[in-house]
Scaffold this motif. Structure first.
Motif, PDB file in Angstrom:
ATOM      1  N   VAL A  55       0.841  -1.197   0.000  1.00  0.00           N
ATOM      2  CA  VAL A  55       0.000   0.000   0.000  1.00  0.00           C
ATOM      3  C   VAL A  55       0.880   1.253   0.000  1.00  0.00           C
ATOM      4  O   VAL A  55       1.844   1.354   0.757  1.00  0.00           O
ATOM      5  CB  VAL A  55      -0.935   0.010   1.230  1.00  0.00           C
ATOM      6  CG1 VAL A  55      -1.787   1.271   1.246  1.00  0.00           C
ATOM      7  CG2 VAL A  55      -1.812  -1.241   1.237  1.00  0.00           C
ATOM      8  N   GLU A  56       0.533   2.214  -0.841  1.00  0.00           N
ATOM      9  CA  GLU A  56       1.291   3.454  -0.946  1.00  0.00           C
ATOM     10  C   GLU A  56       0.344   4.646  -1.051  1.00  0.00           C
ATOM     11  O   GLU A  56      -0.679   4.588  -1.729  1.00  0.00           O
ATOM     12  CB  GLU A  56       2.204   3.436  -2.168  1.00  0.00           C
ATOM     13  CG  GLU A  56       3.049   4.699  -2.317  1.00  0.00           C
ATOM     14  CD  GLU A  56       3.928   4.680  -3.557  1.00  0.00           C
ATOM     15  OE1 GLU A  56       4.935   5.404  -3.562  1.00  0.00           O
ATOM     16  OE2 GLU A  56       3.586   3.960  -4.521  1.00  0.00           O
ATOM     17  N   CYS A  87       4.104   7.715   1.268  1.00  0.00           N
ATOM     18  CA  CYS A  87       4.068   6.874   2.464  1.00  0.00           C
ATOM     19  C   CYS A  87       4.006   5.420   2.026  1.00  0.00           C
ATOM     20  O   CYS A  87       3.034   5.007   1.378  1.00  0.00           O
ATOM     21  CB  CYS A  87       2.857   7.202   3.340  1.00  0.00           C
ATOM     22  SG  CYS A  87       2.827   8.906   3.955  1.00  0.00           S
ATOM     23  N   GLN A  88       5.035   4.669   2.351  1.00  0.00           N
ATOM     24  CA  GLN A  88       5.088   3.244   2.037  1.00  0.00           C
ATOM     25  C   GLN A  88       4.540   2.485   3.240  1.00  0.00           C
ATOM     26  O   GLN A  88       5.227   2.307   4.241  1.00  0.00           O
ATOM     27  CB  GLN A  88       6.518   2.823   1.723  1.00  0.00           C
ATOM     28  CG  GLN A  88       7.192   3.647   0.644  1.00  0.00           C
ATOM     29  CD  GLN A  88       6.544   3.471  -0.726  1.00  0.00           C
ATOM     30  OE1 GLN A  88       5.954   2.421  -1.019  1.00  0.00           O
ATOM     31  NE2 GLN A  88       6.632   4.495  -1.560  1.00  0.00           N
ATOM     32  N   LEU A  89       3.312   2.034   3.131  1.00  0.00           N
ATOM     33  CA  LEU A  89       2.611   1.473   4.289  1.00  0.00           C
ATOM     34  C   LEU A  89       2.724  -0.043   4.395  1.00  0.00           C
ATOM     35  O   LEU A  89       2.353  -0.612   5.415  1.00  0.00           O
ATOM     36  CB  LEU A  89       1.130   1.873   4.237  1.00  0.00           C
ATOM     37  CG  LEU A  89       0.867   3.379   4.149  1.00  0.00           C
ATOM     38  CD1 LEU A  89      -0.634   3.642   4.063  1.00  0.00           C
ATOM     39  CD2 LEU A  89       1.474   4.104   5.323  1.00  0.00           C
ATOM     40  N   ASN A 121      -1.301  -3.577  -4.170  1.00  0.00           N
ATOM     41  CA  ASN A 121      -1.039  -4.696  -5.065  1.00  0.00           C
ATOM     42  C   ASN A 121      -2.327  -5.361  -5.527  1.00  0.00           C
ATOM     43  O   ASN A 121      -2.417  -5.890  -6.635  1.00  0.00           O
ATOM     44  CB  ASN A 121      -0.146  -5.719  -4.356  1.00  0.00           C
ATOM     45  CG  ASN A 121       0.369  -6.783  -5.305  1.00  0.00           C
ATOM     46  OD1 ASN A 121       0.873  -6.472  -6.385  1.00  0.00           O
ATOM     47  ND2 ASN A 121       0.253  -8.042  -4.900  1.00  0.00           N
ATOM     48  N   GLU A 122      -3.372  -5.340  -4.687  1.00  0.00           N
ATOM     49  CA  GLU A 122      -4.634  -6.001  -5.013  1.00  0.00           C
ATOM     50  C   GLU A 122      -5.536  -5.096  -5.853  1.00  0.00           C
ATOM     51  O   GLU A 122      -5.398  -3.876  -5.838  1.00  0.00           O
ATOM     52  CB  GLU A 122      -5.383  -6.401  -3.734  1.00  0.00           C
ATOM     53  CG  GLU A 122      -4.738  -7.532  -2.949  1.00  0.00           C
ATOM     54  CD  GLU A 122      -3.474  -7.090  -2.234  1.00  0.00           C
ATOM     55  OE1 GLU A 122      -2.626  -7.950  -1.943  1.00  0.00           O
ATOM     56  OE2 GLU A 122      -3.330  -5.870  -1.973  1.00  0.00           O
ATOM     57  N   SER A 128     -13.311   5.037  -6.980  1.00  0.00           N
ATOM     58  CA  SER A 128     -13.796   6.401  -6.818  1.00  0.00           C
ATOM     59  C   SER A 128     -13.323   7.035  -5.516  1.00  0.00           C
ATOM     60  O   SER A 128     -13.305   8.260  -5.386  1.00  0.00           O
ATOM     61  CB  SER A 128     -15.326   6.428  -6.881  1.00  0.00           C
ATOM     62  OG  SER A 128     -15.886   5.716  -5.785  1.00  0.00           O
ATOM     63  N   ASN A 129     -12.963   6.199  -4.531  1.00  0.00           N
ATOM     64  CA  ASN A 129     -12.500   6.738  -3.245  1.00  0.00           C
ATOM     65  C   ASN A 129     -11.009   6.494  -3.025  1.00  0.00           C
ATOM     66  O   ASN A 129     -10.544   6.449  -1.898  1.00  0.00           O
ATOM     67  CB  ASN A 129     -13.312   6.127  -2.092  1.00  0.00           C
ATOM     68  CG  ASN A 129     -13.398   4.611  -2.182  1.00  0.00           C
ATOM     69  OD1 ASN A 129     -12.518   3.966  -2.757  1.00  0.00           O
ATOM     70  ND2 ASN A 129     -14.453   4.034  -1.621  1.00  0.00           N
ATOM     71  N   ASN A 130     -10.267   6.353  -4.147  1.00  0.00           N
ATOM     72  CA  ASN A 130      -8.818   6.134  -4.068  1.00  0.00           C
ATOM     73  C   ASN A 130      -8.007   7.412  -4.203  1.00  0.00           C
ATOM     74  O   ASN A 130      -6.777   7.367  -4.235  1.00  0.00           O
ATOM     75  CB  ASN A 130      -8.363   5.145  -5.152  1.00  0.00           C
ATOM     76  CG  ASN A 130      -8.742   3.706  -4.853  1.00  0.00           C
ATOM     77  OD1 ASN A 130      -8.406   2.815  -5.612  1.00  0.00           O
ATOM     78  ND2 ASN A 130      -9.454   3.465  -3.768  1.00  0.00           N
ATOM     79  N   SER A 131      -8.680   8.543  -4.299  1.00  0.00           N
ATOM     80  CA  SER A 131      -7.975   9.824  -4.410  1.00  0.00           C
ATOM     81  C   SER A 131      -8.795  10.904  -3.707  1.00  0.00           C
ATOM     82  O   SER A 131      -9.988  10.742  -3.466  1.00  0.00           O
ATOM     83  CB  SER A 131      -7.749  10.202  -5.884  1.00  0.00           C
ATOM     84  OG  SER A 131      -8.992  10.325  -6.554  1.00  0.00           O
TER      85      SER A 131
END
Length: 208
Positions: A55-56, A87-89, A121-122, A128-131
């Motif tokens: 996740v980033e 942020c590399q989560l 990765n998935e 729509s809620n990724n930004s």
């Protein structure tokens, strides 16, 4: 169609997640250059059973914003070349939430757009809620209030007057507060904001 896909064949992912990004700002109306604004990021993996991996978060700053700080520092870093914070989560578990705070300095009073996006990765079945975006703009100065009563130059005013005025117009629809200064000096030298003052008999007063 894409090469290698057979017409009439349905393709789907066996696993998918739903990452939800939210971003707010400590303020969006800027009064002066040099002010600090804090950006609050919250990322939720709303899937009840699947972890999200790799996740980033990438936060892109407009050119007229200066990077100030980021937290947590063990996961997030600022890139001077890209003028962005990433942020590399790693892995974000099912039903998990992670938060980050970014501080910026506003260099001028133009309109600024701050954009943040996330990836994993998935496959995410709802992008729509990724930004998220935050818009910063100059805070407009409200207009002057207009005194209704007592009228300018009015005589015979009560020693315990009630001041009434038309409220200021504000194009940003901000909530406004007022301070009343009442003084026997027309230059308001040494006068403090009014608080429950009774007036002296047969004396002129000035209010602003």
């Amino acid at each position: 169609g894409a090469s290698g896909l057979f017409p009439g064949t349905a393709y789907f992912y066996t696993t998918s997640i739903d990452l939800v990004l939210e971003m707010t700002a400590s303020k969006t109306q800027i009064d002066k250059a040099g002010e600090q604004v804090k950006l609050f990021l919250q990322l939720t993996n709303s899937d009840p059973s699947l972890d999200a991996t790799e996740v980033e978060i990438v936060n892109t700053l407009s050119p007229d914003l200066t990077f100030d700080f980021v937290s947590p520092t063990n996961l997030c870093a600022y890139s001077t070349a890209a003028h962005s914070v990433s942020c590399q989560l790693g892995t974000l578990g099912a039903n998990s939430v992670v938060e980050a705070v970014i501080g910026v300095i506003v260099d001028n009073l133009s309109t600024h757009t701050i954009s943040t996006a996330i990836s994993a990765n998935e496959f995410d079945h709802d992008r729509s809620n990724n930004s998220a975006n935050v818009y910063l703009s100059k805070n407009s100065i409200p207009g002057e209030p207009k005194l209704i009563s007592p009228r300018n130059g009015e005589t015979g005013v009560s020693l315990n007057p009630v001041l009434k005025w038309h409220k200021s117009a504000d194009s940003d629809n901000d909530r406004l507060s007022y301070q009343v200064h009442l003084c026997q000096d027309a230059l308001f030298t040494g006068c403090s904001p009014l608080s429950g003052t009774s007036l002296a008999f047969a004396s002129p007063y000035y209010a602003n």
